[in-house]
Scaffold this active site. Structure first.
Site, PDB file in Angstrom:
ATOM      1  CG  ASP A 165      26.230   1.685   3.655  1.00 49.96           C
ATOM      2  OD1 ASP A 165      24.885   1.406   4.086  1.00 49.96           O
ATOM      3  OD2 ASP A 165      26.703   2.712   3.782  1.00 49.96           O
ATOM      4  CG  ASP A 179      20.891   4.047   3.028  1.00 50.95           C
ATOM      5  OD1 ASP A 179      20.807   4.330   4.200  1.00 50.95           O
ATOM      6  OD2 ASP A 179      22.441   3.287   2.618  1.00 50.95           O
TER       7      ASP A 179
END
Length: 206
Positions: A165, A179
């Site tokens: 991330d 995401d």
């Protein structure tokens, strides 16, 4: 559960649909629904929606994969990069949980869920005659494949890998492009369900 069975269990061909459903092409709103009439050759244009699904999925997956490769090579173990002051930063984080950092103790379960989502999308693709649904499912598929790739190939091990991330808004969880694709695809599916549009291009009337 009944809603899922209704969507997945729709007929393979739009002509077989019935019981409160109608082809959007038969109504004045056909263009807005994202479905088409059969071509002159007799082949439904809806079959092209499968190509749209995989094109969207490939684009989302490639974008996510490339962004993670750049982040790992250039940003990991380095200070965060401020994009909009303190409000938005790029910061490399290894996340063993679900989207947005939730549930780090269930990495294997999230991996199985992602795999199940891919199987369901593959099944729906056989009945896909709706352009909006093709885009939505393509986003879901690309995002699921992006994070599943991390879980399979990244440390600490197969099916337990930590997802990369890097998008870090202020006062919010760090996330990635996969995401984002999953969330956008999910929102679009909710909107299509409210409109009563099924993946096979029929309009469901309750």
């Amino acid at each position: 559960m009944a809603e899922a069975e209704r969507i997945i269990g729709t007929p393979d061909t739009p002509d077989a649909a019935g019981n409160g459903r109608e082809r959007p092409g038969e109504a004045a709103s056909a263009g807005a629904s994202g479905t088409d009439e059969p071509t002159a050759a007799g082949q439904p244009r809806g079959k092209r929606r499968i190509a749209v699904l995989f094109a969207v999925a490939s684009f989302a997956y490639a974008l996510d994969l490339i962004s993670k490769m750049i982040v790992v090579a250039k940003l990991e173990h380095h200070p965060p990069i401020e994009i909009i002051g303190d409000w938005l930063k790029f910061e490399a984080i290894r996340n063993a949980g679900a989207a947005f950092g939730f549930g780090e103790a269930f990495t294997v379960i999230f991996t199985m869920i992602a795999a199940a989502v891919i199987v369901v999308i593959a099944r729906l693709a056989r009945k896909l005659y709706s352009l909006p649904w093709a885009i939505a499912l393509g986003l879901l598929l690309g995002g699921a494949l992006g994070n599943l790739t991390d879980r399979i190939f990244r440390a600490p091990g197969v099916f337990e890998g930590a997802v990369v991330d890097f998008i870090a808004p202020k006062h919010f969880a760090v996330f990635n492009l996969a995401d984002s694709a999953i969330v956008c695809g999910g929102i679009l599916i909710v909107l299509l369900s409210f409109k009563g549009l099924d993946p096979d291009g029929t309009v469901h009337k309750d």
